[in-house]
Design a protein around this motif. Structure first.
Motif, short mmCIF file in Angstrom:
data_model
loop_
_atom_site.label_atom_id
_atom_site.label_comp_id
_atom_site.label_asym_id
_atom_site.label_seq_id
_atom_site.Cartn_x
_atom_site.Cartn_y
_atom_site.Cartn_z
N LEU A 78 62.58 -29.84 7.45
CA LEU A 78 63.84 -29.30 6.91
C LEU A 78 63.75 -27.76 8.19
O LEU A 78 64.92 -27.33 8.89
N VAL A 79 62.43 -27.02 8.51
CA VAL A 79 62.16 -25.71 9.09
C VAL A 79 62.56 -26.08 10.50
O VAL A 79 63.29 -25.04 10.98
N GLY A 80 62.57 -27.48 10.73
CA GLY A 80 62.89 -27.47 11.85
C GLY A 80 64.20 -27.77 12.49
O GLY A 80 63.80 -27.44 13.72
N TRP A 81 64.86 -28.61 11.44
CA TRP A 81 66.19 -28.79 11.73
C TRP A 81 66.72 -27.59 11.96
O TRP A 81 67.86 -27.36 12.29
N LEU A 82 66.49 -27.00 11.02
CA LEU A 82 67.26 -25.52 10.44
C LEU A 82 67.34 -24.97 11.59
O LEU A 82 68.09 -23.52 12.51
N ARG A 83 65.81 -24.17 11.78
CA ARG A 83 65.54 -23.56 14.00
C ARG A 83 66.48 -24.34 14.99
O ARG A 83 67.36 -23.62 15.83
N TRP A 84 66.62 -25.94 14.12
CA TRP A 84 67.44 -26.92 15.96
C TRP A 84 68.79 -25.80 15.54
O TRP A 84 69.24 -25.83 16.51
N TRP B 73 70.21 -23.54 14.26
CA TRP B 73 70.26 -22.62 14.38
C TRP B 73 70.49 -21.71 16.92
O TRP B 73 71.48 -21.08 16.38
N ARG B 74 69.69 -22.52 16.72
CA ARG B 74 69.53 -21.74 17.95
C ARG B 74 70.65 -23.00 18.39
O ARG B 74 71.28 -22.66 19.98
N THR B 75 71.03 -24.32 18.25
CA THR B 75 72.29 -25.07 19.44
C THR B 75 73.11 -24.15 18.67
O THR B 75 74.07 -24.30 19.25
N LEU B 76 73.90 -23.90 17.58
CA LEU B 76 74.86 -22.71 16.84
C LEU B 76 75.05 -21.12 17.74
O LEU B 76 76.18 -20.86 18.24
N THR B 77 73.74 -20.52 17.88
CA THR B 77 73.84 -19.44 18.99
C THR B 77 73.68 -19.59 20.33
O THR B 77 73.71 -18.47 20.90
N SER B 78 73.86 -20.84 21.01
CA SER B 78 73.92 -20.97 22.10
C SER B 78 74.93 -21.16 22.40
O SER B 78 76.37 -20.57 22.59
N MET B 79 75.83 -20.07 24.33
CA MET B 79 76.04 -19.65 24.60
C MET B 79 77.26 -20.98 24.71
O MET B 79 78.70 -20.98 24.62
N LYS B 80 76.27 -22.01 25.43
CA LYS B 80 77.90 -23.29 25.39
C LYS B 80 78.54 -22.96 24.65
O LYS B 80 79.44 -23.58 24.09
N THR B 81 77.62 -22.87 22.98
CA THR B 81 78.33 -23.73 21.60
C THR B 81 79.55 -22.30 21.58
O THR B 81 80.48 -22.16 21.22
N ALA B 82 79.35 -21.06 22.42
CA ALA B 82 80.33 -19.76 21.46
C ALA B 82 81.76 -20.49 22.55
O ALA B 82 82.50 -20.65 22.17
N LEU B 83 81.60 -20.94 23.97
CA LEU B 83 82.54 -21.29 24.45
C LEU B 83 83.77 -22.43 23.69
O LEU B 83 84.22 -22.57 23.50
N VAL B 84 82.46 -23.55 23.56
CA VAL B 84 83.22 -24.49 22.36
C VAL B 84 83.68 -24.13 22.15
O VAL B 84 85.04 -24.29 21.32
N LEU B 85 83.98 -22.99 21.06
CA LEU B 85 83.92 -22.27 19.79
C LEU B 85 85.47 -21.42 19.90
O LEU B 85 86.90 -21.66 19.18
#
Length: 518
Positions: free
Chosen positions: A18-24, A26-38
């Motif tokens: 669970l902790v690993g998936w949450l960390r993954w 969060w890292r995906t959500l806060t990446s620059m690529k995700t921010a540009l997509v959003l």
């Protein structure tokens, strides 16, 4: 060795948990690529708000879609296309973008602050391997080279026989400020949603409006807004004037329209005149009143079968054809005796007769106003049932089936000019066309986030220019046996264009004599 034994000895990949998936996540959500997509999705999600009429801006056009194509209107409503900017899916993109930008900005700011405290690196031993290399003329020591580079606004570090210099940190500053400005823009939008309000109202010539909740046709307050938050102003529509192109290919096109108001800024203040135009909103204590549309409100008088005037007043009509302002009107007369009456009419601002005997409007201005009776009905209109009804619809479908159409004779009655009347069959009364007024639709908005949004947008523009125009670059100097070698490179990918000329100027400054430098 068996397959089972081999599988036991082979290292198995660790499970994330669970902790690993949450960390993954969060890292995906806060990446620059995700921010540009959003950010792209945020812009894409705003497009339907420009293509589909919005209830908060054009309620009359929304009503027209419901009237012309109810099935399509239901699908639009199901996906919140009439209320795009308050839709759950739009809010989800908005919140995810907000969180993603925060997750991007905070660690990058921390890294940037550490970078600002870090000194430029030691100069490489072989400067000829750098993209830019030259030998300065004249004699120069480390202190003098460092002083001249500082005068060129470089950050400088020195060592035995070498000087290292760097500048262009404002590029990353602009990058961070751009993201902060986007956050500020989102916060400003949130402020407007929480502490602001919007409303729509239709006002007919001669009528007034007071800024109270009950006076709005549609009122959308923020969650932190109460009825006491509204500014106590009022106004009366004294006159509405519209002008149109009279000839040429653009005949009938609107040139200008103005609402002449008598405004009271507060209950105690005296009235003042104000000309309300499309691009000149009325502003009172931070509340803007925008003129967004207009149309006709012909005046009808209905006398019932007992000789009593059961209805007398203007009827705002829904525009059916924008080029000619041909409009559909509904007159409901629930007080008529012995039976309630209802009329479907078509208003023609400039009525002309065609060769087949029909009448159409040829111009949006009032050159020959006429009202054509499309249908007349008697029976219970359902207005006293307690169920809300649209003013642009005579009755709901289930009620409409129970109404009795009134026979108009073998031919449809001719359109009524101002002052003319039509006698209803079965001695149920008559309807008279007595005059023409105009209506205007207004959007009244109080948005405390308007000015912060403007400042955030200006900051984002400046920051974007900084991040695109400023280059991060380094210059190194090595002095050995009287020879002064200079090397340089840019730290930003694809930004080498133009640095060659700057590097040549730097070498020239290092080669200059003491008098030239000063």
């Amino acid at each position: 060795m068996t397959v089972d034994e081999l599988q036991k000895e082979t290292p198995q990949p660790a499970k994330l948990g669970l902790v690993g998936w949450l960390r993954w996540f969060w890292r995906t959500l806060t990446s620059m690529k995700t921010a540009l997509v959003l950010l792209f999705l945020f812009a894409l999600a705003s497009i339907p708000g420009s293509l589909v009429p919005q209830r908060s801006v054009e309620p009359d056009k929304v009503a027209l879609i419901y009237q012309n194509d109810p099935a399509l209107a239901e699908w639009y409503d199901r996906f919140y296309l009439f209320d795009v900017f308050t839709a759950p899916w739009f809010a989800a993109i908005y919140l995810l973008l907000f969180v993603s930008l925060i997750g991007c900005v905070l660690p990058r700011t921390s890294t940037y602050l550490k970078e600002l405290r870090r000194k430029p690196p030691t100069a490489p031993k072989n400067l000829s391997r750098l993209p830019y290399h030259a030998r300065a003329e004249g004699e120069l020591d480390v202190e003098e080279a460092a002083r001249r580079l500082r005068r060129l606004r470089f950050r400088v570090a020195t060592g035995p026989g070498w000087v290292s210099a760097e500048k262009g940190y404002l590029r990353e500053t602009g990058n961070l400020l751009f993201h902060v400005a986007l956050l500020g823009l989102l916060v400003a939008v949130g402020m407007g949603s929480l502490f602001g309000y919007r409303g729509n109202v239709l006002v007919v010539e001669g009528d007034g409006f007071a800024n109270t909740v009950a006076a709005y046709d549609r009122y959308m307050p923020g969650s932190r807004v109460s009825a006491e938050s509204l500014e106590p102003f009022s106004f009366t529509l004294k006159d509405f004037q519209a002008s149109y192109q009279l000839g040429g290919d653009k005949r009938g096109q609107e040139l200008d329209y103005t609402a002449k108001l008598s405004v009271n800024d507060s209950p105690e203040s005296p009235a003042r005149d104000y000309d309300l135009k499309v691009n000149e909103p009325l502003e009172i204590d931070g509340t803007q009143t925008y003129l967004i549309g207009h149309g006709y409100a012909p005046v009808f008088r209905v006398t019932d079968g007992k000789g009593q005037i059961a209805f007398d007043g203007p009827v705002p009509c829904l525009i059916e054809s924008k080029p000619t302002l041909t409009s559909g009107c509904v007159v409901k007369v629930p007080d008529a005796q012995p039976e309630q009456l209802g009329f479907l009419l078509q208003f023609l601002p400039t009525s002309v007769r065609l060769t087949d005997g029909s009448h159409v409007s040829a111009f949006p201005g009032q050159l020959n106003p006429q009202a054509k009776i499309v249908g007349a009905f008697s029976g219970d209109l359902g207005v006293r049932s307690g169920k809300p009804q649209s003013v642009y619809q005579l009755a709901p479908d289930d009620v409409m089936k129970k109404l009795k159409p009134l026979a108009m004779g073998s031919k449809a009655p001719p359109p009524l000019a101002v002052g003319q009347s039509f006698d209803l069959p079965d001695k149920l009364g008559k309807i008279e066309f007595t005059g023409v007024k105009e209506w205007m639709t207004l959007q009244i908005a109080h948005d405390p986030g308007r000015m912060p949004a403007l400042l955030a947008s200006a900051l984002a523009t400046v920051a974007l220019v900084m991040s695109l125009m400023i280059r991060r670059r380094r210059v190194f100097v090595r002095i050995k046996d009287g020879a002064v070698d200079v090397g340089g490179l840019t730290r930003t990918e694809g930004s080498g264009t133009g640095f060659g000329e700057e590097f040549a100027d730097i070498v020239k400054a290092l080669s200059a004599g003491e008098k030239d430098v000063r």
